[in-house]
Scaffold this motif. Structure first.
Motif, PDB file in Angstrom:
ATOM      1  N   ARG A 100      57.294 -26.917  22.462  1.00 16.62           N
ATOM      2  CA  ARG A 100      56.580 -27.682  21.430  1.00 16.62           C
ATOM      3  C   ARG A 100      57.550 -28.424  20.525  1.00 16.62           C
ATOM      4  N   LEU A 101      58.594 -27.719  20.117  1.00 11.54           N
ATOM      5  CA  LEU A 101      59.592 -28.365  19.261  1.00 11.54           C
ATOM      6  C   LEU A 101      60.287 -29.503  19.990  1.00 11.54           C
ATOM      7  N   ALA A 102      60.589 -29.243  21.296  1.00 16.95           N
ATOM      8  CA  ALA A 102      61.242 -30.306  22.067  1.00 16.95           C
ATOM      9  C   ALA A 102      60.315 -31.502  22.225  1.00 16.95           C
ATOM     10  N   TYR A 103      59.027 -31.224  22.424  1.00 13.80           N
ATOM     11  CA  TYR A 103      58.057 -32.310  22.554  1.00 13.80           C
ATOM     12  C   TYR A 103      57.926 -33.068  21.231  1.00 13.80           C
ATOM     13  N   ALA A 104      57.872 -32.332  20.133  1.00 14.02           N
ATOM     14  CA  ALA A 104      57.760 -32.989  18.824  1.00 14.02           C
ATOM     15  C   ALA A 104      58.985 -33.860  18.539  1.00 14.02           C
ATOM     16  N   GLU A 105      60.150 -33.342  18.923  1.00 17.53           N
ATOM     17  CA  GLU A 105      61.374 -34.126  18.714  1.00 17.53           C
ATOM     18  C   GLU A 105      61.365 -35.390  19.562  1.00 17.53           C
ATOM     19  N   LYS A 106      60.938 -35.243  20.818  1.00 17.84           N
ATOM     20  CA  LYS A 106      60.873 -36.419  21.674  1.00 17.84           C
ATOM     21  C   LYS A 106      59.805 -37.398  21.180  1.00 17.84           C
ATOM     22  N   ARG A 107      58.734 -36.879  20.571  1.00 18.91           N
ATOM     23  CA  ARG A 107      57.685 -37.758  20.033  1.00 18.91           C
ATOM     24  C   ARG A 107      58.245 -38.591  18.878  1.00 18.91           C
ATOM     25  N   LYS A 108      58.974 -37.911  18.014  1.00 20.59           N
ATOM     26  CA  LYS A 108      59.585 -38.647  16.887  1.00 20.59           C
ATOM     27  C   LYS A 108      60.556 -39.702  17.404  1.00 20.59           C
ATOM     28  N   GLN A 109      61.330 -39.310  18.419  1.00 15.81           N
ATOM     29  CA  GLN A 109      62.284 -40.266  19.001  1.00 15.81           C
ATOM     30  C   GLN A 109      61.548 -41.445  19.614  1.00 15.81           C
ATOM     31  N   VAL A 131      50.084 -49.310  15.314  1.00 24.65           N
ATOM     32  CA  VAL A 131      49.530 -48.270  14.439  1.00 24.65           C
ATOM     33  C   VAL A 131      50.430 -47.032  14.470  1.00 24.65           C
ATOM     34  N   GLU A 132      51.005 -46.669  15.646  1.00 25.74           N
ATOM     35  CA  GLU A 132      51.861 -45.488  15.765  1.00 25.74           C
ATOM     36  C   GLU A 132      53.170 -45.667  14.997  1.00 25.74           C
ATOM     37  N   ALA A 133      53.696 -46.876  15.013  1.00 27.13           N
ATOM     38  CA  ALA A 133      54.999 -47.109  14.378  1.00 27.13           C
ATOM     39  C   ALA A 133      54.892 -47.531  12.907  1.00 27.13           C
ATOM     40  N   TYR A 134      53.670 -47.851  12.433  1.00 24.58           N
ATOM     41  CA  TYR A 134      53.511 -48.371  11.070  1.00 24.58           C
ATOM     42  C   TYR A 134      54.067 -47.439   9.991  1.00 24.58           C
ATOM     43  N   PRO A 135      53.783 -46.127   9.990  1.00 20.72           N
ATOM     44  CA  PRO A 135      54.353 -45.288   8.923  1.00 20.72           C
ATOM     45  C   PRO A 135      55.878 -45.346   8.879  1.00 20.72           C
ATOM     46  N   LEU A 136      56.515 -45.412  10.030  1.00 22.31           N
ATOM     47  CA  LEU A 136      57.969 -45.453  10.039  1.00 22.31           C
ATOM     48  C   LEU A 136      58.473 -46.831   9.597  1.00 22.31           C
ATOM     49  N   LEU A 137      57.732 -47.890   9.996  1.00 22.48           N
ATOM     50  CA  LEU A 137      58.090 -49.223   9.552  1.00 22.48           C
ATOM     51  C   LEU A 137      57.952 -49.348   8.040  1.00 22.48           C
ATOM     52  N   LYS A 138      56.944 -48.733   7.538  1.00 22.16           N
ATOM     53  CA  LYS A 138      56.693 -48.757   6.107  1.00 22.16           C
ATOM     54  C   LYS A 138      57.797 -48.055   5.331  1.00 22.16           C
ATOM     55  N   SER A 139      58.359 -46.966   5.931  1.00 20.26           N
ATOM     56  CA  SER A 139      59.424 -46.221   5.239  1.00 20.26           C
ATOM     57  C   SER A 139      60.756 -46.946   5.280  1.00 20.26           C
ATOM     58  N   GLY A 140      60.919 -47.887   6.196  1.00 20.41           N
ATOM     59  CA  GLY A 140      62.158 -48.653   6.288  1.00 20.41           C
ATOM     60  C   GLY A 140      63.303 -47.894   6.921  1.00 20.41           C
ATOM     61  N   GLU A 141      63.055 -46.892   7.733  1.00 23.67           N
ATOM     62  CA  GLU A 141      64.115 -46.090   8.389  1.00 23.67           C
ATOM     63  C   GLU A 141      64.837 -46.940   9.426  1.00 23.67           C
ATOM     64  N   ASN A 142      66.127 -46.734   9.545  1.00 23.11           N
ATOM     65  CA  ASN A 142      66.943 -47.476  10.494  1.00 23.11           C
ATOM     66  C   ASN A 142      66.723 -46.916  11.903  1.00 23.11           C
ATOM     67  N   VAL A 143      66.271 -47.773  12.828  1.00 24.20           N
ATOM     68  CA  VAL A 143      65.958 -47.336  14.195  1.00 24.20           C
ATOM     69  C   VAL A 143      66.676 -48.207  15.214  1.00 24.20           C
ATOM     70  N   GLU A 144      67.784 -48.797  14.857  1.00 21.57           N
ATOM     71  CA  GLU A 144      68.446 -49.729  15.757  1.00 21.57           C
ATOM     72  C   GLU A 144      69.080 -49.029  16.959  1.00 21.57           C
ATOM     73  N   ASP A 145      69.601 -47.819  16.810  1.00 24.83           N
ATOM     74  CA  ASP A 145      70.320 -47.133  17.905  1.00 24.83           C
ATOM     75  C   ASP A 145      69.458 -46.138  18.683  1.00 24.83           C
ATOM     76  N   VAL A 146      68.168 -46.158  18.502  1.00 26.30           N
ATOM     77  CA  VAL A 146      67.289 -45.184  19.148  1.00 26.30           C
ATOM     78  C   VAL A 146      66.923 -45.651  20.547  1.00 26.30           C
ATOM     79  N   GLU A 147      67.065 -44.725  21.541  1.00 25.22           N
ATOM     80  CA  GLU A 147      66.692 -45.013  22.918  1.00 25.22           C
ATOM     81  C   GLU A 147      65.387 -44.281  23.269  1.00 25.22           C
ATOM     82  N   GLU A 148      64.781 -44.756  24.308  1.00 26.21           N
ATOM     83  CA  GLU A 148      63.543 -44.120  24.776  1.00 26.21           C
ATOM     84  C   GLU A 148      63.866 -42.735  25.348  1.00 26.21           C
ATOM     85  N   PRO A 149      63.144 -41.678  24.941  1.00 28.21           N
ATOM     86  CA  PRO A 149      63.435 -40.321  25.465  1.00 28.21           C
ATOM     87  C   PRO A 149      63.092 -40.213  26.953  1.00 28.21           C
ATOM     88  N   SER A 150      63.896 -39.386  27.653  1.00 26.95           N
ATOM     89  CA  SER A 150      63.659 -39.156  29.084  1.00 26.95           C
ATOM     90  C   SER A 150      62.650 -38.018  29.280  1.00 26.95           C
TER      91      SER A 150
END
Length: 502
Positions: A373-382, A430-449
């Motif tokens: 569950r934790l691994a899934y939640a982490e991959k979801r955030k990623q 809609v899924e990315a809006y809360p994170l876009l709203k927070s202004g978090e830096n996501v430039e180096d994030v890759e799609e989880p395997s």
């Protein structure tokens, strides 16, 4: 191959009878003599006893003496005959009227053998009678005591006849036929078995021997052994009774062992301590003997005397035996209780072990599920951050659709989308809006395997109510209810249930 193998059953039976009568153990000689007389048993037996009788031996000796004396006198007789033949004619008349002394001697010489032959003739019937009597007695004795040695079938039949149980059953049957069914309870088995049972059970053993040749047997059996007083006494005192007829081999051997001289014979046997050995071992001993006819009261009185003298020893042995038996049962019960307790403890330990193993397994599965569950939640955030990175900028010109979203928290968001984007682009926004709203830096994030994203909400149109599937391949231009503008509602699903299902 033995000569017996060439004989048939009838010849083997004749050979048995011949050996039983003649007391001979030489098979070859017996077969030869029977063959000589063409298997005539009477002639063969008669030839043996005629050749071996003392009368015939004496007669043969006398005949030999007479023959020797006659042969010694024969030369003198021949000389006298020669002298007589050469005498003159004048003396022939005198010789014809009166014999010479030599002639008188030769004429009187056979008188002695004649007297011996007459004596033998007179004594011959007595010898024959003695031989016949001896043959009959020997034959009867051998039939009673000699087992069959030539025929396996006859041997098996004789063993069956001599079986102790068969003999005991026959004795009981004959007794009840003659004297009725009310009698002492005779043991149905051999003497040695009765002796062993009495020894094992610490009981008095009463041995009853009878003989059909004694006149007192019938009265004793009819009045004493069938007496209800004696029968009840023996049953009350738990006395083991063994009976037999001395015409049977086992009873005859028992009578010889117990040195019975008069019948009926009764012996009371009990287990006693032997004084002849230093160890004082126990053995079955004759403690009283009743020979000849005896009344029931006499037998009971003798039994009472024996029990007063030797009963204490048996009672002590019984107490010791009961004590040992009680201790043995106690140990057995204790061992049984210990085994049952040990078995119960082992069962409890096994159940506890199973419970521990089940708990450990459940804990391990819960831990693994939590890790998943934790691994899934982490991959979801990623993945959500990855959506923010790949989300295209809002278009300002061209063919665009203006959509108004009412989020689950009541916030309204307006966003423009190109007409050629798929409907899933709405869900990604809609899924990315809360994170876009927070202004978090996501430039180096890759799609989880090894991850398949599942949206926790549904975008619907209220009028008319339309649910938009993110997996469809339709574009915004193709969906008429969304073009060129539309108001949409974001309906939140039960995310926890969805996670559990996943």
């Amino acid at each position: 191959m033995s000569s017996l193998d060439h004989l048939d059953d009838h010849q083997k039976e004749l050979l048995n009878q011949f050996q039983a009568v003649t007391q001979s153990d030489d098979f070859e000689a017996s077969i030869s003599r029977l063959s000589h007389y063409n298997w005539n048993l009477e002639r063969a037996v008669g030839s043996v006893y005629e050749a071996n009788s003392s009368h015939d031996s004496a007669r043969e000796k006398l005949e030999e003496e007479v023959a020797s004396s006659t042969s010694s006198q024969q030369p003198s007789s021949n000389q006298a005959a020669a002298v007589t033949a050469t005498s003159s004619s004048s003396s022939s008349s005198s010789s014809s009227t009166s014999p010479s002394p030599r002639q008188q001697s030769s004429s009187t010489a056979p008188q002695r053998p004649f007297r011996l032959g007459l004596f033998s003739l007179l004594t011959w019937p007595f010898g024959i009678a003695w031989n016949i009597t001896w043959a009959i007695l020997s034959f009867a004795s051998r039939l009673l005591s000699r087992p069959s040695i030539t025929s396996s079938t006859n041997s098996q039949q004789q063993q069956q006849r001599q079986d102790p149980r068969t003999v005991a059953a026959r004795f009981l049957r004959e007794f009840e036929i003659k004297y009725g069914e009310t009698h002492a309870e005779f043991y149905q088995g051999g003497y040695s078995q009765a002796l062993e049972n009495a020894r094992r059970d610490l009981r008095f053993l009463l041995v009853v021997l009878q003989s059909d040749e004694h006149d007192d047997t019938e009265q004793f059996c009819r009045e004493t052994m069938t007496s209800e007083e004696l029968v009840n006494y023996l049953r009350e005192k738990n006395v083991l009774v063994w009976g037999g007829n001395v015409r049977e081999s086992e009873a005859f051997q028992v009578s010889s062992t117990l040195q019975a001289t008069t019948y009926p014979f009764m012996a009371i046997i009990a287990l006693q301590q032997s004084s002849s050995t230093s160890s004082g071992s126990l053995k079955m001993t004759v403690v009283d003997r009743i020979e000849g006819p005896a009344s029931p009261s006499t037998v009971i009185r003798r039994f009472d005397t024996v029990m007063q003298r030797h009963g204490n020893t048996l009672n002590r042995m019984r107490m010791e035996r009961d004590q040992r038996e009680m201790e043995r049962r106690l140990r057995q019960e204790q061992d049984q209780a210990y085994r049952e307790s040990l078995k119960a403890d082992q069962e409890k330990e096994r159940q506890a072990k199973l419970e521990r193993e089940a708990a450990a397994k459940a804990e391990e599965e819960a831990k693994r599920a939590e890790e998943e569950r934790l691994a899934y939640a982490e991959k979801r955030k990623q993945y959500v951050r990855y959506l923010c990175r790949k989300l295209p900028a809002e278009p300002t010109e061209g063919s665009v659709a203006k959509l108004s979203f009412r989020l689950a928290d009541g916030e309204r968001v307006i966003r423009k989308f190109k007409g050629d984007v798929p409907l899933e682009a709405l869900y990604e926004f809609v899924e990315a809006y809360p994170l876009l709203k927070s202004g978090e830096n996501v430039e180096d994030v890759e799609e989880p395997s090894d991850y398949k994203h599942k949206y926790g909400f549904t975008i619907i149109s209220p009028y008319p109510r339309t649910v938009y599937d993110p997996s469809t391949t339709k574009t915004l231009e193709e969906e008429k209810s969304l073009w060129p503008s539309a108001t949409l509602i974001v309906d939140i699903d039960d995310i926890e249930d969805d996670d559990e299902e996943e």
